[in-house]
Design an enzyme around this catalytic site. Structure first.
Site, PDB file in Angstrom:
ATOM      1  N   THR A 138      32.975  38.222  45.220  1.00 39.96           N
ATOM      2  CA  THR A 138      33.417  37.181  46.147  1.00 39.96           C
ATOM      3  C   THR A 138      32.619  37.126  47.445  1.00 39.96           C
ATOM      4  O   THR A 138      32.049  38.141  47.868  1.00 39.96           O
ATOM      5  CB  THR A 138      34.914  37.447  46.474  1.00 39.96           C
ATOM      6  OG1 THR A 138      35.303  36.640  47.582  1.00 39.96           O
ATOM      7  CG2 THR A 138      35.162  38.900  46.862  1.00 39.96           C
ATOM      8  N   TYR A 197      41.328  42.785  50.354  1.00 39.79           N
ATOM      9  CA  TYR A 197      40.785  42.165  49.134  1.00 39.79           C
ATOM     10  C   TYR A 197      39.248  42.273  49.123  1.00 39.79           C
ATOM     11  O   TYR A 197      38.658  42.736  48.148  1.00 39.79           O
ATOM     12  CB  TYR A 197      41.231  40.699  49.068  1.00 39.79           C
ATOM     13  CG  TYR A 197      40.526  39.874  48.014  1.00 39.79           C
ATOM     14  CD1 TYR A 197      40.803  40.035  46.662  1.00 39.79           C
ATOM     15  CD2 TYR A 197      39.574  38.925  48.381  1.00 39.79           C
ATOM     16  CE1 TYR A 197      40.151  39.276  45.704  1.00 39.79           C
ATOM     17  CE2 TYR A 197      38.926  38.156  47.432  1.00 39.79           C
ATOM     18  CZ  TYR A 197      39.211  38.336  46.094  1.00 39.79           C
ATOM     19  OH  TYR A 197      38.562  37.584  45.152  1.00 39.79           O
TER      20      TYR A 197
HETATM   21  P1  NDP Z   1      43.009  34.226  39.126  1.00 38.29           P
HETATM   22  O1  NDP Z   1      43.937  34.793  40.150  1.00 38.29           O
HETATM   23  O2  NDP Z   1      43.173  32.823  38.681  1.00 38.29           O
HETATM   24  O3  NDP Z   1      42.989  35.136  37.850  1.00 38.29           O
HETATM   25  C1  NDP Z   1      43.005  36.532  37.941  1.00 38.29           C
HETATM   26  C2  NDP Z   1      43.592  37.047  36.658  1.00 38.29           C
HETATM   27  O4  NDP Z   1      43.643  38.467  36.759  1.00 38.29           O
HETATM   28  C3  NDP Z   1      45.015  36.541  36.398  1.00 38.29           C
HETATM   29  O5  NDP Z   1      45.105  36.055  35.077  1.00 38.29           O
HETATM   30  C4  NDP Z   1      45.838  37.807  36.583  1.00 38.29           C
HETATM   31  O6  NDP Z   1      46.933  37.865  35.713  1.00 38.29           O
HETATM   32  C5  NDP Z   1      44.846  38.855  36.178  1.00 38.29           C
HETATM   33  N1  NDP Z   1      45.293  40.170  36.618  1.00 38.29           N
HETATM   34  C6  NDP Z   1      45.802  40.543  37.810  1.00 38.29           C
HETATM   35  N2  NDP Z   1      46.158  41.837  37.762  1.00 38.29           N
HETATM   36  C7  NDP Z   1      45.874  42.272  36.516  1.00 38.29           C
HETATM   37  C8  NDP Z   1      46.017  43.503  35.843  1.00 38.29           C
HETATM   38  N3  NDP Z   1      46.544  44.578  36.425  1.00 38.29           N
HETATM   39  N4  NDP Z   1      45.611  43.583  34.567  1.00 38.29           N
HETATM   40  C9  NDP Z   1      45.103  42.514  33.931  1.00 38.29           C
HETATM   41  N5  NDP Z   1      44.952  41.323  34.493  1.00 38.29           N
HETATM   42  C10 NDP Z   1      45.332  41.206  35.780  1.00 38.29           C
HETATM   43  O7  NDP Z   1      41.545  34.455  39.717  1.00 38.29           O
HETATM   44  P2  NDP Z   1      40.210  33.630  39.470  1.00 38.29           P
HETATM   45  O8  NDP Z   1      40.079  33.250  38.043  1.00 38.29           O
HETATM   46  O9  NDP Z   1      40.101  32.614  40.515  1.00 38.29           O
HETATM   47  O10 NDP Z   1      39.156  34.780  39.817  1.00 38.29           O
HETATM   48  C11 NDP Z   1      38.165  35.244  38.892  1.00 38.29           C
HETATM   49  C12 NDP Z   1      37.231  36.157  39.627  1.00 38.29           C
HETATM   50  O11 NDP Z   1      36.588  35.440  40.683  1.00 38.29           O
HETATM   51  C13 NDP Z   1      37.890  37.369  40.296  1.00 38.29           C
HETATM   52  O12 NDP Z   1      37.043  38.473  40.186  1.00 38.29           O
HETATM   53  C14 NDP Z   1      37.996  36.966  41.754  1.00 38.29           C
HETATM   54  O13 NDP Z   1      38.005  38.087  42.600  1.00 38.29           O
HETATM   55  C15 NDP Z   1      36.735  36.140  41.911  1.00 38.29           C
HETATM   56  N6  NDP Z   1      36.787  35.148  42.984  1.00 38.29           N
HETATM   57  C16 NDP Z   1      37.825  34.245  43.067  1.00 38.29           C
HETATM   58  C17 NDP Z   1      37.866  33.341  44.102  1.00 38.29           C
HETATM   59  C18 NDP Z   1      38.980  32.348  44.225  1.00 38.29           C
HETATM   60  O14 NDP Z   1      38.931  31.496  45.139  1.00 38.29           O
HETATM   61  N7  NDP Z   1      39.990  32.360  43.350  1.00 38.29           N
HETATM   62  C19 NDP Z   1      36.796  33.270  45.102  1.00 38.29           C
HETATM   63  C20 NDP Z   1      35.747  34.225  44.908  1.00 38.29           C
HETATM   64  C21 NDP Z   1      35.759  35.123  43.873  1.00 38.29           C
HETATM   65  P3  NDP Z   1      48.388  37.455  36.211  1.00 38.29           P
HETATM   66  O15 NDP Z   1      48.351  35.964  36.311  1.00 38.29           O
HETATM   67  O16 NDP Z   1      49.258  37.996  35.134  1.00 38.29           O
HETATM   68  O17 NDP Z   1      48.570  38.108  37.540  1.00 38.29           O
END
Ligand code: NDP
Length: 300
Positions: free
Chosen positions: A105, A129
């Site tokens: 990120t 974070y």
């Molecule tokens: P989301 O929050 O949409 O998705 C994250 C997923 O991780 C969810 O499905 C969540 O599941 C899952 N998750 C959380 N905890 C666990 C766990 N213990 N075990 C397994 N799964 C878990 O995030 P994004 O798709 O937006 O993000 C994708 C990547 O991009 C990440 O690495 C994020 O850090 C990065 N990113 C995102 C940004 C943003 O604006 N969203 C900006 C920059 C980078 P559940 O729904 O069950 O919690």
């Protein structure tokens, strides 16, 4: 090719299920896991067992602790999921000789200045974070795995809630709407991130000397805006499409970061330099407006 995809139901994970499908056998897991396989990033032993059991050629980790404000008071779990788990995945990948694709990120930077951040610029996360995501990057680097870390920003997806949909709802319900105007970045569609990931994977798999491609890349839409500019674009497009709104695009108030206090500080400058990704993988990232417009056309 066998691909293990973690976090299959997140914004990016959902789109990856589609984009990775033509590349081979995709075993996609969410936190609940399936068929005795563990997909919970908080269960480090279970995760390692799953990788050993499946022996994938590629691990794509789209799971993360993304509740930025909550992480401030939930540091242990955020660190386990964002820092320790990627380290486990990377060590298992190194052991297997598999590739690891991981996402990071803009929050690993301190948001100073106005230039676009390059991949090797000094980091300085402002939040738990951001710090835990940076620790995840370091753990991957230390593992010696063949890994690609894609740092992205301001992710939205057509599925579920997103900033654009929230703005549409608020502009239809309220008489006034104020949005932060001094944080800059590029809204980036989860579909674009997934498509670029598949493109990158195609190039690294099976190519002689592909090890040289391992490393960190910035992946975002081209162009830049503020949250205020993003909101105005969304409302202008919706109004053009005939959606009835109480607040018109030009009436959205511009406020400072200080006027919208949140537990985790946000970087003001989230502009990412895209040159390394574009030149290495022969890509030309589209302007952010293109993806947002497409998402709105599908939504409205
Ligand atoms: P989301 O929050 O949409 O998705 C994250 C997923 O991780 C969810 O499905 C969540 O599941 C899952 N998750 C959380 N905890 C666990 C766990 N213990 N075990 C397994 N799964 C878990 O995030 P994004 O798709 O937006 O993000 C994708 C990547 O991009 C990440 O690495 C994020 O850090 C990065 N990113 C995102 C940004 C943003 O604006 N969203 C900006 C920059 C980078 P559940 O729904 O069950 O919690």
């Amino acid at each position: 090719m066998k691909i293990l995809l973690l976090g299959k139901n997140g914004q990016v994970g959902w789109e990856l299920q589609r984009a990775l499908a033509p590349l081979g056998e995709v075993v996609a897991l969410d936190r609940q896991g399936a068929d005795g396989l563990c997909g919970d990033l908080a269960d480090l032993d279970g995760l390692a067992c799953t990788v050993r059991q499946l022996a994938p050629d590629v691990i794509v980790n789209a799971a993360a602790y993304t509740a930025v404000d909550k992480a401030e008071s939930d540091q242990t779990l955020a660190a386990r999921i964002n820092a320790e788990a990627p380290g486990v995945l990377a060590r298992e990948a190194a052991e297997l000789g598999a590739w690891l694709i991981h996402y990071s990120t803009d929050y690993i930077f301190d948001g100073s200045g106005q230039s676009r951040w390059q991949e090797d610029d000094r980091t300085g996360p402002l939040s738990v974070y951001g710090r835990t995501k940076l620790e995840g990057e370091h753990a991957i680097e230390a593992s010696g795995a063949r890994a690609i870390v894609l740092r992205t920003s301001w992710v939205y997806a057509a599925r579920g809630q997103n900033f654009a949909k929230t703005m549409l709802r608020l502009a239809a319900e309220r008489e006034t709407l104020n949005v932060v105007a001094d944080q800059f970045g590029a809204p980036t569609g989860a579909d674009l991130i997934a498509d670029v990931t598949a493109h990158v994977l195609r190039q690294v798999i099976g190519e002689n000397g592909a090890e040289q491609l391992a490393g960190t890349y910035h992946l975002a839409a081209a162009g830049e805006t503020s949250w205020h500019g993003f909101a105005q674009f969304v409302l202008a497009h919706a109004s053009h499409k005939g959606v009835a709104l109480k607040v018109a695009a030009e009436q959205v108030g511009a406020i400072s970061t200080e006027a919208y206090p949140v537990p985790a500080p946000r970087p003001r400058n989230s502009r990412l330099h895209l040159g390394k990704l574009e030149s290495t993988f022969k890509l030309k990232m589209p302007l952010w407006q293109q993806g947002v417009q497409r998402m709105l056309d599908e939504t409205l």
